[in-house]
Design a protein around this motif. Structure first.
Motif, PDB file in Angstrom:
ATOM      1  N   THR A 110      47.287  36.361 130.496  1.00 17.62           N
ATOM      2  CA  THR A 110      48.381  35.929 129.622  1.00 17.62           C
ATOM      3  C   THR A 110      49.650  35.722 130.446  1.00 17.62           C
ATOM      4  OG1 THR A 110      47.466  37.091 127.713  1.00 17.62           O
ATOM      5  CG2 THR A 110      49.814  36.588 127.653  1.00 17.62           C
ATOM      6  N   ASN A 111      50.350  34.623 130.169  1.00 13.62           N
ATOM      7  CA  ASN A 111      51.581  34.343 130.902  1.00 13.62           C
ATOM      8  C   ASN A 111      52.584  33.638 129.993  1.00 13.62           C
ATOM      9  OD1 ASN A 111      51.368  31.223 131.387  1.00 13.62           O
ATOM     10  ND2 ASN A 111      49.343  32.044 131.928  1.00 13.62           N
ATOM     11  N   ARG A 112      53.806  33.589 130.426  1.00 17.77           N
ATOM     12  CA  ARG A 112      54.890  33.043 129.603  1.00 17.77           C
ATOM     13  C   ARG A 112      54.775  31.545 129.380  1.00 17.77           C
ATOM     14  NH1 ARG A 112      60.481  35.376 131.922  1.00 17.77           N
ATOM     15  NH2 ARG A 112      61.251  34.824 129.849  1.00 17.77           N
ATOM     16  N   GLY A 113      53.968  30.879 130.166  1.00 14.83           N
ATOM     17  CA  GLY A 113      53.800  29.447 129.989  1.00 14.83           C
ATOM     18  C   GLY A 113      52.868  29.082 128.850  1.00 14.83           C
ATOM     19  N   MET A 114      52.210  30.073 128.247  1.00 16.23           N
ATOM     20  CA  MET A 114      51.247  29.789 127.181  1.00 16.23           C
ATOM     21  C   MET A 114      51.904  29.387 125.867  1.00 16.23           C
ATOM     22  SD  MET A 114      48.301  32.705 127.614  1.00 16.23           S
ATOM     23  CE  MET A 114      46.928  32.432 128.757  1.00 16.23           C
ATOM     24  N   ALA A 115      53.134  29.851 125.653  1.00 18.16           N
ATOM     25  CA  ALA A 115      53.822  29.585 124.377  1.00 18.16           C
ATOM     26  C   ALA A 115      55.313  29.790 124.561  1.00 18.16           C
ATOM     27  CB  ALA A 115      53.270  30.515 123.289  1.00 18.16           C
ATOM     28  N   PRO A 116      56.118  29.304 123.626  1.00 15.52           N
ATOM     29  CA  PRO A 116      57.555  29.524 123.709  1.00 15.52           C
ATOM     30  C   PRO A 116      57.939  31.003 123.710  1.00 15.52           C
ATOM     31  CG  PRO A 116      57.068  27.778 122.149  1.00 15.52           C
ATOM     32  CD  PRO A 116      55.759  28.400 122.512  1.00 15.52           C
ATOM     33  N   PHE A 117      57.049  31.849 123.121  1.00 19.16           N
ATOM     34  CA  PHE A 117      57.346  33.277 123.053  1.00 19.16           C
ATOM     35  C   PHE A 117      56.042  34.043 123.252  1.00 19.16           C
ATOM     36  CE2 PHE A 117      58.418  37.242 120.646  1.00 19.16           C
ATOM     37  CZ  PHE A 117      59.502  37.631 121.428  1.00 19.16           C
ATOM     38  N   THR A 118      56.083  35.046 124.124  1.00 21.31           N
ATOM     39  CA  THR A 118      54.875  35.815 124.423  1.00 21.31           C
ATOM     40  C   THR A 118      55.148  37.313 124.334  1.00 21.31           C
ATOM     41  OG1 THR A 118      55.423  35.631 126.782  1.00 21.31           O
ATOM     42  CG2 THR A 118      53.785  34.082 125.907  1.00 21.31           C
ATOM     43  N   VAL A 119      54.167  38.026 123.811  1.00 27.58           N
ATOM     44  CA  VAL A 119      54.266  39.480 123.637  1.00 27.58           C
ATOM     45  C   VAL A 119      52.977  40.105 124.147  1.00 27.58           C
ATOM     46  CG1 VAL A 119      54.571  41.362 121.967  1.00 27.58           C
ATOM     47  CG2 VAL A 119      55.689  39.158 121.569  1.00 27.58           C
ATOM     48  N   ALA A 120      53.080  41.276 124.764  1.00 30.70           N
ATOM     49  CA  ALA A 120      51.888  41.996 125.217  1.00 30.70           C
ATOM     50  C   ALA A 120      51.966  43.439 124.744  1.00 30.70           C
ATOM     51  CB  ALA A 120      51.766  41.942 126.733  1.00 30.70           C
ATOM     52  N   LEU A 121      50.814  43.989 124.387  1.00 29.53           N
ATOM     53  CA  LEU A 121      50.735  45.374 123.949  1.00 29.53           C
ATOM     54  C   LEU A 121      50.257  46.255 125.088  1.00 29.53           C
ATOM     55  CD1 LEU A 121      49.003  44.946 120.446  1.00 29.53           C
ATOM     56  CD2 LEU A 121      51.365  44.451 121.137  1.00 29.53           C
TER      57      LEU A 121
END
Length: 289
Positions: A110-121
């Motif tokens: 998962t990386n920030r380029g996947m969507a305008p906003f990214t969250v990880a648990l």
């Protein structure tokens, strides 16, 4: 579809987030592994990969084969799921946000380029670098807290205590093989009671039906038993026929005999983490349609 939320992972903790997103009005597409390994299967949407459809707390999740069918499923009022561990559909879907809820304790891509906003648990991610926000998953005072810089607390390898019991309540495979349950989730088990067994793999060279049956019978006879480490409610057990490796997490026992109903509902921890996800989305201005 406006403000589509993609959640990577459909295990029991992820299911808390998925359910809260759905109940808050968000359109949700879940991306799972091709062979999910959830042990709290009664409260994990990941079971839809095997059963094609599953229901948790009244919410239906349907596993589909294409993004177009996923959109149709969402329009029909369900959560959509695809077996897409690499997240290949993300580029096509163009979601408003991607939530990494795999809880692998490390970043699986998962990386920030996947969507305008990214969250990880949980641990394995750095907020502001890998993703925009990290949600703390460690039980305690910080559980559910949003981190816009830095990382969640590192994985200790020790499960959170329930009624004073921590390490003993989680059972790991003692050997490689294929697991079969002898008890069912929600059963009360006594310490030392056999709850499952692990069969060694066949040679893989059996072609005649009688040889296959003989190999299966031999595997059953030579199976390694799995015993309950404590007395309590069996709240999690990996599905029959799942190939496990030594040290693999296979079962979870709740020592509180009164907590039978918990086998069928999302946990307090999952709900708390889910609240953090909703807070992050709202703070970023991402609203339900």
């Amino acid at each position: 579809m406006k403000n589509l939320i993609i959640v990577r992972g459909g295990g029991d903790i992820a299911t808390g987030t998925i359910a809260k997103l759905y109940n808050s009005g968000y359109a949700v597409l879940v991306l799972e592994a091709k062979n999910p390994s959830a042990i709290r299967r009664y409260v994990a949407f990941s079971e839809a990969v095997y059963e094609k459809e599953c229901v948790v707390e009244g919410i239906t999740c349907k596993c589909v084969d294409s993004f177009e069918t996923a959109l149709e499923t969402i329009e029909q009022g369900m959560v959509a799921m695809m077996a897409d561990p690499e997240g290949e559909v993300i580029a096509q879907a163009k979601p408003a946000a991607v939530i990494d809820a795999i809880l692998a304790k490390r970043n699986l891509g998962t990386n920030r380029g996947m969507a305008p906003f990214t969250v990880a648990l949980g641990p394995g991610f750095t907020a502001g670098k890998d993703v925009d926000v990290v949600i703390e998953t460690m039980r305690g005072h910080q559980l559910g807290r949003l981190l816009y810089r830095g990382s969640a607390m590192p994985n200790t390898g020790v499960p959170g205590p329930i009624a004073g019991v921590a390490e003993q309540r989680v059972i790991h495979a003692e050997t490689d093989g294929v697991l079969y349950g002898d008890k069912n989730i929600s059963d009360y088990v006594e310490q030392g009671e056999q709850i499952a067994h692990i069969c060694k793999h066949g040679t893989g060279e059996e072609t005649d039906f009688s040889d296959i049956v003989a190999a299966y019978q031999k595997a059953q006879e030579e199976a390694i038993p799995v015993y309950a480490t404590i007395s309590g409610i069996l709240r999690g057990l990996i599905r029959d026929g799942y190939p496990v490796t030594e040290g693999f997490k296979i079962a979870d026992i709740d020592p509180r005999r009164s907590e039978f109903a918990n086998c069928f509902s999302i946990s307090d921890k999952a709900r708390c983490i889910a609240g953090g996800v909703i807070e992050a989305l709202l703070h970023a201005g991402i609203l339900p349609e």
